[in-house]
Design a protein around this motif. Structure first.
Motif, PDB file in Angstrom:
ATOM      1  N   ASN A  46       0.829  -1.197   0.000  1.00 51.53           N
ATOM      2  CA  ASN A  46       0.000   0.000   0.000  1.00 51.53           C
ATOM      3  C   ASN A  46       0.870   1.255   0.000  1.00 51.53           C
ATOM      4  OD1 ASN A  46      -2.256   1.575   0.063  1.00 51.53           O
ATOM      5  ND2 ASN A  46      -2.682   1.258   2.222  1.00 51.53           N
ATOM      6  N   LEU A  47       1.942   1.237   0.771  1.00 51.27           N
ATOM      7  CA  LEU A  47       2.849   2.374   0.818  1.00 51.27           C
ATOM      8  C   LEU A  47       3.532   2.580  -0.538  1.00 51.27           C
ATOM      9  CD1 LEU A  47       4.246   4.594   2.454  1.00 51.27           C
ATOM     10  CD2 LEU A  47       5.966   2.907   3.080  1.00 51.27           C
ATOM     11  N   LEU A  48       3.907   1.487  -1.178  1.00 49.87           N
ATOM     12  CA  LEU A  48       4.538   1.569  -2.496  1.00 49.87           C
ATOM     13  C   LEU A  48       3.598   2.215  -3.512  1.00 49.87           C
ATOM     14  CD1 LEU A  48       6.904   0.857  -4.373  1.00 49.87           C
ATOM     15  CD2 LEU A  48       5.767  -1.331  -4.769  1.00 49.87           C
ATOM     16  N   LEU A  49       2.340   1.833  -3.504  1.00 47.58           N
ATOM     17  CA  LEU A  49       1.365   2.428  -4.429  1.00 47.58           C
ATOM     18  C   LEU A  49       1.160   3.907  -4.147  1.00 47.58           C
ATOM     19  CD1 LEU A  49      -1.305  -0.387  -4.717  1.00 47.58           C
ATOM     20  CD2 LEU A  49       0.324   0.358  -6.440  1.00 47.58           C
ATOM     21  N   ARG A  50       1.143   4.271  -2.882  1.00 49.21           N
ATOM     22  CA  ARG A  50       0.992   5.691  -2.538  1.00 49.21           C
ATOM     23  C   ARG A  50       2.188   6.501  -3.018  1.00 49.21           C
ATOM     24  NH1 ARG A  50      -1.476   5.840   3.569  1.00 49.21           N
ATOM     25  NH2 ARG A  50      -3.400   4.747   3.063  1.00 49.21           N
ATOM     26  N   VAL A  51       3.381   5.980  -2.785  1.00 50.20           N
ATOM     27  CA  VAL A  51       4.586   6.699  -3.201  1.00 50.20           C
ATOM     28  C   VAL A  51       4.634   6.825  -4.719  1.00 50.20           C
ATOM     29  CG1 VAL A  51       7.109   6.569  -3.283  1.00 50.20           C
ATOM     30  CG2 VAL A  51       5.906   6.109  -1.147  1.00 50.20           C
ATOM     31  N   LEU A  52       4.324   5.754  -5.427  1.00 52.60           N
ATOM     32  CA  LEU A  52       4.326   5.802  -6.890  1.00 52.60           C
ATOM     33  C   LEU A  52       3.273   6.771  -7.426  1.00 52.60           C
ATOM     34  CD1 LEU A  52       4.929   2.084  -7.901  1.00 52.60           C
ATOM     35  CD2 LEU A  52       6.495   4.016  -8.124  1.00 52.60           C
ATOM     36  N   SER A  53       2.108   6.789  -6.811  1.00 57.26           N
ATOM     37  CA  SER A  53       1.068   7.704  -7.281  1.00 57.26           C
ATOM     38  C   SER A  53       1.468   9.156  -7.037  1.00 57.26           C
ATOM     39  CB  SER A  53      -0.272   7.391  -6.621  1.00 57.26           C
ATOM     40  OG  SER A  53      -0.202   7.599  -5.227  1.00 57.26           O
ATOM     41  N   VAL A  54       2.151   9.431  -5.940  1.00 57.82           N
ATOM     42  CA  VAL A  54       2.607  10.802  -5.686  1.00 57.82           C
ATOM     43  C   VAL A  54       3.701  11.186  -6.676  1.00 57.82           C
ATOM     44  CG1 VAL A  54       3.837  12.252  -4.018  1.00 57.82           C
ATOM     45  CG2 VAL A  54       1.910  10.862  -3.279  1.00 57.82           C
ATOM     46  N   VAL A  55       4.607  10.273  -6.987  1.00 58.13           N
ATOM     47  CA  VAL A  55       5.673  10.560  -7.949  1.00 58.13           C
ATOM     48  C   VAL A  55       5.085  10.841  -9.333  1.00 58.13           C
ATOM     49  CG1 VAL A  55       7.637   9.540  -9.169  1.00 58.13           C
ATOM     50  CG2 VAL A  55       7.471   9.331  -6.695  1.00 58.13           C
ATOM     51  N   VAL A  56       4.139  10.023  -9.761  1.00 57.46           N
ATOM     52  CA  VAL A  56       3.505  10.238 -11.072  1.00 57.46           C
ATOM     53  C   VAL A  56       2.731  11.552 -11.081  1.00 57.46           C
ATOM     54  CG1 VAL A  56       1.746   9.340 -12.644  1.00 57.46           C
ATOM     55  CG2 VAL A  56       3.433   7.798 -11.661  1.00 57.46           C
ATOM     56  N   ALA A  57       2.028  11.848  -9.999  1.00 57.97           N
ATOM     57  CA  ALA A  57       1.274  13.098  -9.928  1.00 57.97           C
ATOM     58  C   ALA A  57       2.209  14.301  -9.976  1.00 57.97           C
ATOM     59  CB  ALA A  57       0.442  13.128  -8.651  1.00 57.97           C
ATOM     60  N   LEU A  58       3.330  14.232  -9.285  1.00 60.13           N
ATOM     61  CA  LEU A  58       4.289  15.340  -9.328  1.00 60.13           C
ATOM     62  C   LEU A  58       4.891  15.508 -10.723  1.00 60.13           C
ATOM     63  CD1 LEU A  58       6.103  14.923  -5.907  1.00 60.13           C
ATOM     64  CD2 LEU A  58       4.520  16.737  -6.587  1.00 60.13           C
ATOM     65  N   PHE A  59       5.103  14.395 -11.419  1.00 59.49           N
ATOM     66  CA  PHE A  59       5.586  14.474 -12.801  1.00 59.49           C
ATOM     67  C   PHE A  59       4.579  15.210 -13.682  1.00 59.49           C
ATOM     68  CE2 PHE A  59       5.206  12.616 -17.057  1.00 59.49           C
ATOM     69  CZ  PHE A  59       6.405  13.049 -17.607  1.00 59.49           C
ATOM     70  N   PHE A  60       3.296  14.854 -13.561  1.00 65.80           N
ATOM     71  CA  PHE A  60       2.276  15.509 -14.380  1.00 65.80           C
ATOM     72  C   PHE A  60       2.151  16.994 -14.046  1.00 65.80           C
ATOM     73  CE2 PHE A  60       0.126  11.233 -15.140  1.00 65.80           C
ATOM     74  CZ  PHE A  60       0.552  11.184 -16.449  1.00 65.80           C
ATOM     75  N   VAL A  61       2.272  17.346 -12.780  1.00 63.76           N
ATOM     76  CA  VAL A  61       2.199  18.757 -12.390  1.00 63.76           C
ATOM     77  C   VAL A  61       3.391  19.520 -12.955  1.00 63.76           C
ATOM     78  CG1 VAL A  61       2.286  20.335 -10.428  1.00 63.76           C
ATOM     79  CG2 VAL A  61       0.784  18.354 -10.346  1.00 63.76           C
ATOM     80  N   ALA A  62       4.584  18.943 -12.845  1.00 66.64           N
ATOM     81  CA  ALA A  62       5.774  19.610 -13.386  1.00 66.64           C
ATOM     82  C   ALA A  62       5.677  19.762 -14.896  1.00 66.64           C
ATOM     83  CB  ALA A  62       7.020  18.814 -13.012  1.00 66.64           C
ATOM     84  N   ARG A  63       5.155  18.747 -15.558  1.00 66.99           N
ATOM     85  CA  ARG A  63       4.993  18.815 -17.014  1.00 66.99           C
ATOM     86  C   ARG A  63       3.976  19.896 -17.396  1.00 66.99           C
ATOM     87  NH1 ARG A  63       2.434  13.971 -20.600  1.00 66.99           N
ATOM     88  NH2 ARG A  63       2.199  15.167 -22.498  1.00 66.99           N
ATOM     89  N   ALA A  64       2.912  20.017 -16.617  1.00 68.20           N
ATOM     90  CA  ALA A  64       1.898  21.032 -16.903  1.00 68.20           C
ATOM     91  C   ALA A  64       2.448  22.436 -16.703  1.00 68.20           C
ATOM     92  CB  ALA A  64       0.677  20.816 -16.009  1.00 68.20           C
ATOM     93  N   VAL A  65       3.291  22.607 -15.704  1.00 63.98           N
ATOM     94  CA  VAL A  65       3.880  23.924 -15.465  1.00 63.98           C
ATOM     95  C   VAL A  65       4.887  24.263 -16.562  1.00 63.98           C
ATOM     96  CG1 VAL A  65       5.381  25.197 -13.884  1.00 63.98           C
ATOM     97  CG2 VAL A  65       3.471  23.876 -12.981  1.00 63.98           C
ATOM     98  N   ALA A  66       5.642  23.279 -17.021  1.00 62.90           N
ATOM     99  CA  ALA A  66       6.701  23.532 -17.995  1.00 62.90           C
ATOM    100  C   ALA A  66       6.186  23.680 -19.424  1.00 62.90           C
ATOM    101  CB  ALA A  66       7.721  22.406 -17.946  1.00 62.90           C
ATOM    102  N   GLU A  67       5.067  23.080 -19.743  1.00 66.26           N
ATOM    103  CA  GLU A  67       4.599  23.037 -21.135  1.00 66.26           C
ATOM    104  C   GLU A  67       4.448  24.406 -21.790  1.00 66.26           C
ATOM    105  OE1 GLU A  67       3.667  21.310 -24.711  1.00 66.26           O
ATOM    106  OE2 GLU A  67       4.443  20.358 -22.913  1.00 66.26           O
TER     107      GLU A  67
END
Length: 82
Positions: free
Chosen positions: A2-23
């Protein structure tokens, strides 16, 4: 697990946010040839919707996760010391 899924989901979400800011800074919004062949093209609105939309959704996910986490930490067990 469960912790692994939470960490992975936060990492993916941060990637999408960074991509949205940079685009908007990566493409030249005044020159349609820089984004015409991107996903969502040839219009600027379509490109920004495809590239920034997941970032907006991810930011809402992260905000909701932080709010839920803070609310769960505020709740303290009620003691019955009567």
């Amino acid at each position: 697990m469960n912790l692994l899924l939470r960490v992975l989901s936060v990492v993916v979400a941060l990637f999408f946010v960074a991509r949205a800011v940079a685009e908007p800074f990566v493409i030249d919004v005044t020159d349609a040839s820089t984004y015409a062949n991107d996903w969502g093209g040839p219009s600027l609105a379509g490109v920004l919707a495809v590239h920034c939309g997941p970032g907006v959704l991810a930011a809402m996910f992260l905000y909701g996760s932080v709010v839920r986490w803070r609310n769960s930490r505020k709740r303290e067990p009620v003691s019955s010391d009567r």
